[in-house]
Design a protein around this motif. Structure first.
Motif, PDB file in Angstrom:
ATOM      1  N   TRP A 166     -28.304   7.624   9.618  1.00  0.00           N
ATOM      2  CA  TRP A 166     -28.745   7.089   8.327  1.00  0.00           C
ATOM      3  C   TRP A 166     -30.153   6.509   8.420  1.00  0.00           C
ATOM      4  O   TRP A 166     -30.820   6.299   7.422  1.00  0.00           O
ATOM      5  N   GLY A 167     -30.598   6.217   9.652  1.00  0.00           N
ATOM      6  CA  GLY A 167     -31.938   5.692   9.859  1.00  0.00           C
ATOM      7  C   GLY A 167     -31.987   4.258  10.333  1.00  0.00           C
ATOM      8  O   GLY A 167     -33.071   3.658  10.397  1.00  0.00           O
ATOM      9  N   PHE A 168     -30.821   3.673  10.666  1.00  0.00           N
ATOM     10  CA  PHE A 168     -30.762   2.296  11.139  1.00  0.00           C
ATOM     11  C   PHE A 168     -30.441   2.283  12.628  1.00  0.00           C
ATOM     12  O   PHE A 168     -29.394   2.774  13.052  1.00  0.00           O
ATOM     13  N   GLU A 169     -31.319   1.687  13.415  1.00  0.00           N
ATOM     14  CA  GLU A 169     -31.140   1.671  14.860  1.00  0.00           C
ATOM     15  C   GLU A 169     -30.127   0.621  15.312  1.00  0.00           C
ATOM     16  O   GLU A 169     -29.469   0.784  16.334  1.00  0.00           O
ATOM     17  N   LYS A 170     -29.979  -0.471  14.558  1.00  0.00           N
ATOM     18  CA  LYS A 170     -29.081  -1.550  14.944  1.00  0.00           C
ATOM     19  C   LYS A 170     -27.780  -1.501  14.149  1.00  0.00           C
ATOM     20  O   LYS A 170     -27.801  -1.370  12.928  1.00  0.00           O
ATOM     21  N   ALA A 171     -26.664  -1.625  14.858  1.00  0.00           N
ATOM     22  CA  ALA A 171     -25.363  -1.550  14.204  1.00  0.00           C
ATOM     23  C   ALA A 171     -25.059  -2.781  13.362  1.00  0.00           C
ATOM     24  O   ALA A 171     -24.100  -2.774  12.580  1.00  0.00           O
ATOM     25  N   ASP A 172     -25.864  -3.848  13.499  1.00  0.00           N
ATOM     26  CA  ASP A 172     -25.638  -5.056  12.707  1.00  0.00           C
ATOM     27  C   ASP A 172     -26.723  -5.262  11.656  1.00  0.00           C
ATOM     28  O   ASP A 172     -26.914  -6.376  11.148  1.00  0.00           O
ATOM     29  N   ASP A 173     -27.451  -4.190  11.317  1.00  0.00           N
ATOM     30  CA  ASP A 173     -28.501  -4.281  10.310  1.00  0.00           C
ATOM     31  C   ASP A 173     -27.904  -4.731   8.970  1.00  0.00           C
ATOM     32  O   ASP A 173     -26.960  -4.116   8.460  1.00  0.00           O
ATOM     33  N   GLU A 174     -28.428  -5.805   8.403  1.00  0.00           N
ATOM     34  CA  GLU A 174     -27.855  -6.389   7.189  1.00  0.00           C
ATOM     35  C   GLU A 174     -27.893  -5.425   6.011  1.00  0.00           C
ATOM     36  O   GLU A 174     -26.943  -5.344   5.235  1.00  0.00           O
ATOM     37  N   VAL A 175     -29.000  -4.715   5.844  1.00  0.00           N
ATOM     38  CA  VAL A 175     -29.117  -3.769   4.730  1.00  0.00           C
ATOM     39  C   VAL A 175     -28.084  -2.653   4.868  1.00  0.00           C
ATOM     40  O   VAL A 175     -27.431  -2.266   3.890  1.00  0.00           O
ATOM     41  N   ALA A 176     -27.925  -2.150   6.084  1.00  0.00           N
ATOM     42  CA  ALA A 176     -26.950  -1.082   6.321  1.00  0.00           C
ATOM     43  C   ALA A 176     -25.535  -1.572   6.044  1.00  0.00           C
ATOM     44  O   ALA A 176     -24.749  -0.890   5.368  1.00  0.00           O
ATOM     45  N   LEU A 177     -25.199  -2.747   6.535  1.00  0.00           N
ATOM     46  CA  LEU A 177     -23.845  -3.274   6.352  1.00  0.00           C
ATOM     47  C   LEU A 177     -23.556  -3.546   4.878  1.00  0.00           C
ATOM     48  O   LEU A 177     -22.440  -3.297   4.400  1.00  0.00           O
ATOM     49  N   GLU A 178     -24.552  -4.038   4.162  1.00  0.00           N
ATOM     50  CA  GLU A 178     -24.363  -4.367   2.745  1.00  0.00           C
ATOM     51  C   GLU A 178     -24.117  -3.125   1.892  1.00  0.00           C
ATOM     52  O   GLU A 178     -23.378  -3.169   0.917  1.00  0.00           O
ATOM     53  N   ASN A 179     -24.723  -2.005   2.278  1.00  0.00           N
ATOM     54  CA  ASN A 179     -24.635  -0.787   1.458  1.00  0.00           C
ATOM     55  C   ASN A 179     -23.744   0.291   2.062  1.00  0.00           C
ATOM     56  O   ASN A 179     -23.621   1.369   1.483  1.00  0.00           O
ATOM     57  N   TYR A 180     -23.134   0.013   3.191  1.00  0.00           N
ATOM     58  CA  TYR A 180     -22.396   1.036   3.929  1.00  0.00           C
ATOM     59  C   TYR A 180     -21.271   1.661   3.120  1.00  0.00           C
ATOM     60  O   TYR A 180     -21.192   2.886   2.972  1.00  0.00           O
ATOM     61  N   ASP A 181     -20.371   0.833   2.593  1.00  0.00           N
ATOM     62  CA  ASP A 181     -19.198   1.368   1.881  1.00  0.00           C
ATOM     63  C   ASP A 181     -19.605   2.220   0.682  1.00  0.00           C
ATOM     64  O   ASP A 181     -19.031   3.286   0.432  1.00  0.00           O
ATOM     65  N   GLU A 182     -20.604   1.740  -0.056  1.00  0.00           N
ATOM     66  CA  GLU A 182     -21.062   2.488  -1.235  1.00  0.00           C
ATOM     67  C   GLU A 182     -21.641   3.843  -0.824  1.00  0.00           C
ATOM     68  O   GLU A 182     -21.362   4.871  -1.465  1.00  0.00           O
ATOM     69  N   TYR A 183     -22.439   3.847   0.263  1.00  0.00           N
ATOM     70  CA  TYR A 183     -23.051   5.101   0.714  1.00  0.00           C
ATOM     71  C   TYR A 183     -21.996   6.078   1.215  1.00  0.00           C
ATOM     72  O   TYR A 183     -22.029   7.271   0.886  1.00  0.00           O
ATOM     73  N   MET A 184     -21.046   5.590   1.996  1.00  0.00           N
ATOM     74  CA  MET A 184     -20.020   6.487   2.523  1.00  0.00           C
ATOM     75  C   MET A 184     -19.138   7.037   1.407  1.00  0.00           C
ATOM     76  O   MET A 184     -18.700   8.189   1.451  1.00  0.00           O
ATOM     77  N   THR A 185     -18.894   6.224   0.375  1.00  0.00           N
ATOM     78  CA  THR A 185     -18.131   6.710  -0.776  1.00  0.00           C
ATOM     79  C   THR A 185     -18.869   7.840  -1.472  1.00  0.00           C
ATOM     80  O   THR A 185     -18.266   8.826  -1.916  1.00  0.00           O
TER      81      THR A 185
END
Length: 291
Positions: free
Chosen positions: A59-78
């Motif tokens: 997805w373009g995020f190097e860190k597994a705890d990136d706040e932006v990635a975590l905040e939008n993860y469920d919506e993106y995967m849906t």
């Protein structure tokens, strides 16, 4: 790159017609051909698994705890629901032909060149690829265990490729219409397209060009056509005459077979070199000499 042949009806026809024969993996002699572990289903948010980290990197995020990635993860995967590709179908659709890195490989001459009774063609990689629309060249990986191919990662990479591709052309069109400089934005989208493409090709390499270490002597390259198809029949791909750099005759080839090939090659191009693979006295080496 080099392709070894025994002298027979099919190899001579392909030489005369400037074609390569690509087959379904089930016809190859390795019983583990294209065998990989396929993982499906998007990992849960923050599950701490390596799969979760792999999806974020795609997805373009190097860190597994990136706040932006975590905040939008469920919506993106849906949004990607149903987008996971059918890896087994990809594998079944692929058609493959094989090359080696060297013309003096003793085992390749023994196994595919009819014990020096056949011949070997040197191809120009660039000219082969330039003539193909749906085929790519892959370096074969040699591994202790089968590759792991994650359908969720591939789904994300495909989405990222399409997103960056669409964004690039929209931005380019806007730049032309407005006369504004969008060079920096375009370079970012170009980088995104390349990154996604390269990672997708790495997954194809894992599922279609990974073999047990026992086969590493082949130093293999593969030309693979990944067009969609519903059967297991082989296909032929044409190539330009200029793709042939040289023809190497096995030392034990019969004079009739050698003459037949010389006649074919002489009608194709005067620039194709003729060479001979000969056994070296006092060793188990093969030497490539002038014809």
């Amino acid at each position: 790159m080099f392709k070894y042949f025994r002298f027979d009806e099919w190899s001579i026809r392909n030489l005369r017609e400037n074609t390569l024969y690509l087959n379904h993996h089930s016809f190859f002699n390795d019983p583990f051909e294209c065998r990989c572990e396929i993982r499906t289903g998007f990992p849960k948010l923050g599950d701490g698994s390596s799969r979760f980290a792999d999806v974020l990197r795609a997805w373009g995020f190097e860190k597994a705890d990136d706040e932006v990635a975590l905040e939008n993860y469920d919506e993106y995967m849906t949004s990607l629901e149903g987008a996971e590709p059918d890896i087994e179908y990809y594998i079944d659709s692929a058609r493959i032909t094989c090359f080696s890195r060297r013309p003096d490989n003793l085992l390749m001459w023994a196994h595919y060149g009819d014990g020096l009774r056949g011949f070997c063609i040197e191809f120009d990689e660039g000219r082969i690829l330039d003539s193909q629309e749906s085929a790519n060249l892959y370096e074969v990986l040699y591994a202790e265990t089968p590759s792991v191919v994650d359908a969720s990662v591939m789904a994300v990479l495909h989405d990222q490729w399409y997103y960056n591709n669409d964004a690039f052309f929209e931005t380019e069109t806007l730049s032309k219409c407005s006369g504004s400089d969008k060079g920096f934005e375009l370079s970012l989208y170009e980088s995104g397209i390349k990154d996604a493409h390269d990672q997708i090709q790495q997954l194809y390499q894992k599922m279609l060009a990974t073999k047990p270490i026992a086969w590493s002597y082949e130093e293999e390259l593969r030309l693979i056509d990944c067009s969609q198809r519903e059967d297991s029949l082989g296909i032929t791909l044409p190539y330009p005459v200029s793709a042939i750099k040289s023809v190497v005759f096995g030392e034990k080839i019969s004079s009739d077979h050698e003459q037949a090939i010389v006649e074919i090659v002489s009608k194709m191009s005067a620039s194709i070199e003729l060479k001979r693979a000969v056994r070296v006295t006092g060793s188990f080496d093969i030497h490539i000499s002038a014809f």
